[in-house]
Write a protein that holds these residues in place. Structure first.
Motif, short mmCIF file in Angstrom:
data_model
loop_
_atom_site.label_atom_id
_atom_site.label_comp_id
_atom_site.label_asym_id
_atom_site.label_seq_id
_atom_site.Cartn_x
_atom_site.Cartn_y
_atom_site.Cartn_z
N SER A 79 0.96 4.47 -7.56
CA SER A 79 0.75 3.28 -8.16
C SER A 79 1.88 2.59 -8.84
O SER A 79 2.47 1.37 -8.68
N TYR A 84 -5.32 8.87 1.45
CA TYR A 84 -5.36 8.24 0.14
C TYR A 84 -4.26 7.24 -0.02
O TYR A 84 -3.10 7.86 0.28
N GLU A 85 -4.38 6.09 -0.33
CA GLU A 85 -3.34 5.25 -0.94
C GLU A 85 -3.70 4.40 -1.79
O GLU A 85 -5.22 3.99 -1.87
N ASP A 86 -2.97 3.93 -2.55
CA ASP A 86 -3.23 3.02 -3.69
C ASP A 86 -2.53 1.44 -3.14
O ASP A 86 -1.49 1.60 -2.32
N GLY A 119 -0.92 10.80 -7.95
CA GLY A 119 -1.80 9.52 -7.90
C GLY A 119 -1.04 8.49 -9.19
O GLY A 119 -1.14 7.19 -8.62
N ILE A 138 -7.41 -3.13 -12.56
CA ILE A 138 -7.66 -1.92 -11.93
C ILE A 138 -9.08 -1.86 -11.24
O ILE A 138 -9.85 -1.96 -12.03
N SER A 190 0.88 -1.17 -0.02
CA SER A 190 0.03 0.06 0.01
C SER A 190 1.05 1.12 -0.06
O SER A 190 1.63 1.33 0.92
N ILE A 215 -4.08 -3.22 -9.32
CA ILE A 215 -4.29 -2.18 -8.57
C ILE A 215 -5.62 -1.75 -8.07
O ILE A 215 -6.53 -1.35 -8.92
N CYS A 216 -5.49 -1.31 -6.61
CA CYS A 216 -6.86 -0.91 -6.18
C CYS A 216 -6.43 0.85 -5.93
O CYS A 216 -5.66 1.33 -5.30
N LYS A 217 -7.05 1.52 -7.07
CA LYS A 217 -6.66 2.98 -7.18
C LYS A 217 -7.81 3.74 -6.39
O LYS A 217 -9.00 4.03 -6.52
N ASN A 218 -7.11 4.39 -5.41
CA ASN A 218 -7.78 5.33 -4.31
C ASN A 218 -7.35 6.85 -4.47
O ASN A 218 -8.06 7.66 -3.96
N CYS A 266 -11.29 0.93 -9.32
CA CYS A 266 -11.22 2.16 -8.90
C CYS A 266 -12.51 2.68 -8.93
O CYS A 266 -13.35 2.52 -9.84
#
Length: 258
Positions: free
Chosen positions: A112, A41-43, A108, A61, A10, A96-99, A63
Motif C-alpha cells: 500500500s 494478491y495486489e493492492d 501487505g 480504504i 496496482s 486504497i483497495c486492500k487485497n 477491504c
C-alpha cells in the motif's frame, strides 16, 4: 488540473523464496533474501491531487479481507503516507483497495505504501515536478519498500537497503495458503533470538534455483512457535502430497509450486 484527476497504481504482493538471517546491526536483524512479486494478491492505490494543500488529507480504504482492522492498518501506514506527500511537496487524497492479506509475510502494508509512492510519483512526473528518491528515504518507509519499489525478482541484503535485480524468466507458478491468526514479525524475531539457533553453516541461496532447492527460511521455527497453526498447515499440505512447502517472510503465508 482538477483535484479529481486520478493517478492509480496496482502493486503486487511479494514472496520470500528464501530468508537467511545473517546478523544484527543497530538492533535490527540483517538478512539475505530472494524475493519475487506475487500477482495473486495486489493492492490498488489511487491518488487524487489537491493543489491547495500539502500532505495527505484523507485515506479511504476498501477491504473485504476477513478480520481486517482499518484503524490499526491506518495507524501503521499513515505517517509513511504523509512522508511521501512531504517529500513530493504535494497534497491530496488516497483511495486504497486492500487485497493483500496482513500478517502473512506478503508485504501487505508495504504494498500500500509503495502503491501510494508510485501514484504520487506519476502525478509529479505529469506536472513536471521533481520528486527526489534515494535508498535512505525508501528504507524509512519500511524494510520491504526498497525491493518492492524496484520490482521484479531481487536479492535483498542488509536491513533491506541492498537490492540487486535478478534476471529470471522461469519463476514457477505458486499457490498459497494464509494461515489463520497471522504472525507478528516483531514477535517472530524476538522468538528467534530467544531460541539462539545458529544457521551460519547453512548455504545462503544466491538465485531463484538455489532458493527453491534449499527452502531456507530461518524464521520458520520461531514463527511456528508464535502461531502453531503454521506448522499444522505445513503438515496438512504435506499429507496432501505437497512435499515442499515454503513460508514467506515471518509467515503466516505459505506457498508451494504447482
Amino acid at each position: 488540473m482538477s483535484k479529481e484527476t486520478t493517478f492509480t497504481i496496482s502493486e503486487p504482493a511479494k514472496l520470500n523464496l528464501s530468508l537467511a538471517i545473517t546478523g544484527k546491526r543497530d538492533g535490527l536483524h540483517t538478512l539475505d533474501m530472494i524475493v519475487c512479486p506475487y500477482a495473486k494478491y495486489e493492492d490498488t492505490v489511487s491518488f487524487y491531487p489537491q493543489n491547495d494543500v500539502i500532505g495527505i488529507t484523507e485515506v479511504k480504504i476498501d477491504c473485504a479481507l476477513q478480520g481486517f482492522d482499518e484503524t490499526k492498518f491506518l495507524a501503521a501506514i499513515k505517517d509513511k503516507l504523509d512522508l511521501i506527500a512531504l517529500r513530493a511537496n504535494v497534497g491530496g487524497r488516497l483511495h486504497i483497495c486492500k487485497n493483500i492479506p496482513l500478517g502473512a509475510g506478503m508485504g501487505g502494508s508495504s504494498a500500500s505504501i509503495v502503491g501510494a509512492l508510485k501514484a504520487v510519483e506519476i502525478y509529479c512526473t505529469s506536472v513536471g515536478k521533481n520528486m527526489p528518491l534515494d535508498t535512505a528515504f525508501l528504507l524509512s518507509l519500511g524494510s520491504d519498500v526498497p525491493c518492492m519499489y524496484k520490482g521484479g525478482v531481487c536479492r535483498v541484503r542488509g536491513v533491506g537497503e541492498v537490492v540487486d535485480k535478478i534476471d529470471c524468466t522461469d519463476i514457477p507458478n505458486f499457490e498459497s495458503v494464509v494461515v489463520e491468526g497471522g504472525a507478528d514479525s516483531g514477535e517472530c524475531y524476538k522468538t528467534f533470538d530467544k531460541l539462539g539457533k545458529d544457521y551460519s553453516s547453512l548455504a545462503i541461496p544466491q538465485n531463484v534455483r538455489e532458493a527453491l532447492e534449499l527452502n531456507r527460511n530461518d524464521l520458520f521455527e520461531s514463527s511456528c512457535i508464535v502461531n502453531p497453526r503454521i506448522k499444522e498447515a505445513v503438515e496438512r499440505l504435506k499429507g496432501e502430497g505437497i512435499n515442499k512447502v515454503f513460508m514467506t517472510g515471518s509467515g503466516s503465508g505459505l506457498f508451494y509450486m504447482v
